[in-house]
Design a protein around this motif. Structure first.
Motif, PDB file in Angstrom:
ATOM      1  N   PHE A  11     -74.414 -33.946 -56.237  1.00 48.68           N
ATOM      2  CA  PHE A  11     -74.812 -34.726 -56.301  1.00 48.68           C
ATOM      3  C   PHE A  11     -74.202 -35.793 -54.803  1.00 48.68           C
ATOM      4  CE2 PHE A  11     -72.143 -39.211 -57.809  1.00 48.68           C
ATOM      5  CZ  PHE A  11     -73.380 -39.933 -57.461  1.00 48.68           C
ATOM      6  N   VAL A  61     -74.750 -40.310 -53.413  1.00 46.64           N
ATOM      7  CA  VAL A  61     -75.173 -41.642 -53.514  1.00 46.64           C
ATOM      8  C   VAL A  61     -75.381 -42.524 -51.767  1.00 46.64           C
ATOM      9  CG1 VAL A  61     -74.152 -43.929 -54.358  1.00 46.64           C
ATOM     10  CG2 VAL A  61     -73.794 -41.806 -55.174  1.00 46.64           C
ATOM     11  N   GLY A  87     -78.449 -42.593 -56.650  1.00 44.02           N
ATOM     12  CA  GLY A  87     -78.029 -42.122 -56.927  1.00 44.02           C
ATOM     13  C   GLY A  87     -79.496 -40.529 -56.725  1.00 44.02           C
ATOM     14  N   SER A 124     -79.232 -36.520 -57.435  1.00 39.11           N
ATOM     15  CA  SER A 124     -78.080 -35.544 -58.508  1.00 39.11           C
ATOM     16  C   SER A 124     -79.355 -34.306 -58.970  1.00 39.11           C
ATOM     17  CB  SER A 124     -77.962 -36.494 -59.904  1.00 39.11           C
ATOM     18  OG  SER A 124     -76.758 -34.854 -61.111  1.00 39.11           O
ATOM     19  N   SER A 162     -73.110 -44.794 -62.250  1.00 37.05           N
ATOM     20  CA  SER A 162     -72.997 -43.643 -63.521  1.00 37.05           C
ATOM     21  C   SER A 162     -73.555 -44.454 -65.353  1.00 37.05           C
ATOM     22  CB  SER A 162     -71.689 -44.804 -63.479  1.00 37.05           C
ATOM     23  OG  SER A 162     -71.083 -44.111 -62.244  1.00 37.05           O
ATOM     24  N   TYR A 204     -76.988 -42.528 -65.928  1.00 37.91           N
ATOM     25  CA  TYR A 204     -76.500 -41.485 -65.563  1.00 37.91           C
ATOM     26  C   TYR A 204     -75.841 -40.574 -66.681  1.00 37.91           C
ATOM     27  CZ  TYR A 204     -78.275 -39.582 -60.432  1.00 37.91           C
ATOM     28  OH  TYR A 204     -79.107 -39.582 -59.673  1.00 37.91           O
ATOM     29  N   HIS A 205     -74.788 -41.421 -67.635  1.00 42.13           N
ATOM     30  CA  HIS A 205     -74.114 -40.690 -68.642  1.00 42.13           C
ATOM     31  C   HIS A 205     -74.731 -41.200 -69.537  1.00 42.13           C
ATOM     32  CE1 HIS A 205     -69.649 -42.461 -66.848  1.00 42.13           C
ATOM     33  NE2 HIS A 205     -70.691 -41.780 -66.370  1.00 42.13           N
ATOM     34  N   TYR A 263     -78.035 -38.440 -69.681  1.00 44.36           N
ATOM     35  CA  TYR A 263     -77.778 -36.824 -70.139  1.00 44.36           C
ATOM     36  C   TYR A 263     -77.040 -36.313 -70.545  1.00 44.36           C
ATOM     37  CZ  TYR A 263     -78.478 -35.802 -64.611  1.00 44.36           C
ATOM     38  OH  TYR A 263     -78.570 -35.706 -63.140  1.00 44.36           O
ATOM     39  N   ILE A 287     -71.073 -40.040 -62.235  1.00 47.91           N
ATOM     40  CA  ILE A 287     -72.049 -39.124 -62.568  1.00 47.91           C
ATOM     41  C   ILE A 287     -72.209 -38.640 -64.132  1.00 47.91           C
ATOM     42  CG2 ILE A 287     -71.806 -36.933 -61.609  1.00 47.91           C
ATOM     43  CD1 ILE A 287     -74.776 -36.626 -60.879  1.00 47.91           C
ATOM     44  N   TYR A 288     -70.859 -37.730 -64.143  1.00 48.39           N
ATOM     45  CA  TYR A 288     -70.750 -37.288 -65.488  1.00 48.39           C
ATOM     46  C   TYR A 288     -70.233 -38.384 -66.939  1.00 48.39           C
ATOM     47  CZ  TYR A 288     -72.823 -33.457 -62.973  1.00 48.39           C
ATOM     48  OH  TYR A 288     -72.927 -33.144 -61.726  1.00 48.39           O
TER      49      TYR A 288
END
Length: 721
Positions: free
Chosen positions: A224, A226, A241, A243, A301, A304-305, A308, A558-559
């Motif tokens: 990952f 940025v 970003g 990933s 973020s 992505y959160h 994902y 990211i997660y």
């Protein structure tokens, strides 16, 4: 969400939620025109590239053209996205645009994890078909844009439609050229027990890269990267970003050229990679998920959160609340028997814990880490009545039963290795490097995967298991396989990952009632590829709360928090020896999937009461932690404090955690400015009943209580009136 095509100007305009991405075909080459805030689709978009690169002399200046998938050898001297070796010895191809198609929804990737949609109205996909007439190599560039996310999913498929074999030497998933170099690069680096450290550096002429050559995504660098404007921060500014949805060796590179343009590329690491495409064969790259945010790092973020958490993670547990667990590893290590395990479960039941996990040491003759990996049957010395009996005894306490396994490994001192010494990753007649006294099974071989599937299926079928911790405690060395010809040995690293994915797909499909958590000595394989099969990951082997502030903060870049395993452990901490209050350890761990990694039987009466309160609180806040929008408030990498908060989707509930690392003398009460709330709402603090205006909390903040001593923390919950 729409994909427009203007045939006269050869412009493709991809519109996502609040974002546009524009491609223009310039003399057969897909050129990158724009990526950023959403634009209206107007005829003026034709001015993006063509006038700047007028081909007056019948020669395309590829060395300055911003491209979508650059090639080697035809005038662009920057890093290419792909490279081949043809049967005539040349390495030159020239991909030219042939046609395109627009697909409703998002096609699946063959044999690879990827973001998905649940109905075709959630996304549209553009596929560009490019062809090199000399070799017959055809390349398909895929772009998916989403209705509800400022994201693009990119991948590439290579097809050999020629008459001779083609060797792929480089096959990245995405490349994009930005029109300037005024950026900083941010990434997550670290080591075992020190994962996800946030690093930022300016981009200057030349190349900057992060990578893994370890066969897995690694503790050292997450797959990952940025790039952001220098003035972009947590809440404001342009951020991009990248990933990679992949669990093997990778490369992410930023290159600034002589014109101060910036090329970002990401994909499978070309180091020690090669793939033979015989006539008619194809090769699919992993997917890269690219996110744009005009609202700083935090906005990226949260994109992505949500993506994902809801469209990468799958299965029964994607949307379910995760159980509070106790794991016996730091309580017993290898020294346990059935009665000791049951007594820990009983102590957990008294506190309200929901799941007991039996860790390493239950199989073969496993008294330390030198033996028995691969021998997946009970050690009857420790468990004379087997796992079935132990699981039923644990369930009788009111807890579910979970189990630790490390299926990708084999110990030289094991029955499996004695029977099949060629089943490990190795090079014939070469030394086999031991790490943690173990070798890696060759998952590029179907018979090896089938064996592991069968022995695990036997255990998972006969034992009432509701949770599996799937560990992987070493990297790949001497990467080779006796099952593949000499010409294909550079394929083994990638084939290992493909084999792992095939096995995970089979086993998670057969046992949908089991919650799987991935682990690789902590966060050594915390990547989107694994989250496709297992919705949560053991974030780090470090359970020290103060170290975890940085690790969990960095991971959250990211997660989603729903993917982070986070437990309380005993003090002095087993990794760093620190003495941290139980309340602080709990506040840090409750910011992820909560549990205990310790001997609960040693709690004092006071500690039992604190633990009962923690368990009760987490059951109350669990939906908010696992599904709420996450906002970072204080950065532990740049100060003595850390703070973050969770906000419900309707903005009616919020939960705030604040941490102070070291005590400071002569400090007045501080105010903490909050984020993500509705300024029009009034919020009551559940802790003390005080009412605050949402605008007050967002702009003036809320006073924090004075915290005494080192390693202190507090939390408060807000509810809209």
């Amino acid at each position: 969400m729409t994909i427009h095509y203007e045939d006269q100007s050869n412009i493709f305009h991809l519109q996502a939620k609040d974002m546009s991405y524009i491609i223009q075909i310039v003399n057969g080459t897909p050129a990158h025109a724009y990526w950023g805030k959403k634009l209206r689709h107007e005829k003026s978009l034709e001015q993006f590239i063509a006038p700047r690169w007028d081909d007056k002399h019948n020669s395309l200046p590829l060395d300055g053209l911003p491209q979508e998938y650059p090639q080697y050898g035809t005038g662009d001297f920057r890093s290419p996205a792909y490279q081949v070796h043809l049967s005539d010895g040349s390495r030159i191809t020239e991909l030219v645009y042939k046609k395109h198609r627009v697909i409703k929804g998002k096609p699946k990737l063959e044999g690879l994890p990827a973001v998905y949609v649940e109905n075709e109205n959630e996304a549209e996909t553009l596929e560009l078909e490019l062809r090199d007439e000399y070799s017959g190599l055809t390349v398909f560039l895929s772009y998916t844009v989403f209705a509800d996310h400022n994201a693009i999913a990119r991948s590439v498929k290579f097809l050999n439609e020629g008459e001779d074999p083609i060797e792929l030497w480089r096959a990245l998933s995405a490349s994009i050229d930005f029109h300037d170099s005024d950026y900083e690069m941010m990434y997550l680096s670290g080591a075992w027990a020190r994962e996800a450290q946030v690093r930022t550096r300016p981009l200057l002429p030349g190349s900057t890269s992060i990578n893994s050559k370890r066969g897995v995504s690694s503790h050292q660098h997450n797959p990952f990267v940025v790039i952001k404007r220098p003035d972009a921060n947590e809440d404001h500014g342009d951020v991009y970003g990248f990933s990679l949805v992949y669990s093997g060796s990778f490369l992410a590179e930023a290159e600034v050229d002589q014109y101060f343009n910036t090329r970002i590329s990401i994909g499978i690491n070309p180091f020690d990679f090669g793939w033979t495409l015989n006539p008619g064969d194809h090769f699919q790259t992993p997917e890269t998920v690219m996110v744009y945010s005009s609202e700083g790092i935090g906005g990226m973020s949260r994109t992505y959160h949500k993506l994902y958490r809801t469209r990468l993670a799958r299965g029964n547990f994607r949307d379910k609340e995760r159980p509070i667990l106790v794991n016996n590893w730091e309580a017993t290590y290898f020294n346990f028997d059935a009665d000791k395990i049951v007594s820990i479960a009983e102590a957990g039941a008294e506190l309200g814990i929901e799941l007991f996990v039996l860790d390493d040491g239950w199989f073969g003759k496993r008294d330390d880490d030198t033996t028995s990996l691969g021998d997946w049957y009970e050690d009857r010395r420790k468990l004379p009545n087997g796992l079935e009996d132990l699981a039923e005894r644990v369930k009788a306490t009111g807890l579910q039963f979970g189990l630790w396994v490390e299926p990708e490994m084999v110990s030289p001192e094991s029955e499996l290795y004695k029977k099949h010494p060629d089943w490990c990753i190795h090079v014939k007649d070469r030394r086999r490097t031991l790490q943690r006294n173990q070798l890696v099974l060759d998952f590029s071989r179907k018979e090896v995967r089938d064996y592991i599937f069968e022995v695990l299926s036997d255990i998972f079928t006969r034992v009432p298991i509701s949770y599996i911790k799937w560990d992987m405690n070493r990297y790949l060395t001497e990467i080779g396989s006796v099952d593949w010809p000499t010409s294909q040995q550079t394929e083994i690293g990638h084939r290992y990952v493909l084999g792992l994915y095939e096995l995970l797909e089979r086993i998670t499909t057969k046992f949908p009632h089991i919650l799987f958590e991935s682990c690789s000595s902590g966060g050594g394989r915390f990547d989107p590829g694994m989250l496709f099969y297992m919705p949560q990951t053991w974030t780090s082997d470090t359970t020290d709360a103060i170290e975890r502030l940085r690790i969990q903060y960095g991971t959250s870049i990211i997660y989603p928090n729903s993917s982070m395993g986070a437990h309380i452990s005993s003090i002095p901490n087993h990794q760093v020896g620190r003495m941290t209050p139980l309340t602080t350890r709990g506040d840090v761990a409750m910011s992820g999937n909560f549990g205990y990694e310790m001997d609960l039987r040693t709690f004092s009466n006071e500690e039992k009461e604190i633990a009962k309160q923690q368990v009760s609180l987490y059951k109350e806040i669990r939906p908010l932690v696992q599904k709420g929008d996450f906002y970072r408030l204080k950065n532990p990498f740049i100060g003595n404090e850390a703070a973050w908060m969770f906000v419900s989707e309707d903005q009616r509930e919020a939960l705030v955690f604040y941490f102070k690392v070291l005590a400071e003398p002569q400090m007045l009460n501080k105010r903490l400015v909050l984020k993500g709330l509705n300024p029009e709402f009034n919020y009551v603090s559940v802790n003390d009943g005080i009412v605050y205006g949402g605008d007050q909390l967002l702009n003036a903040g809320i006073y924090l209580p004075k915290l005494h001593g080192d390693y202190a923390s507090t939390w408060f919950k807000l509810r809209a009136q």
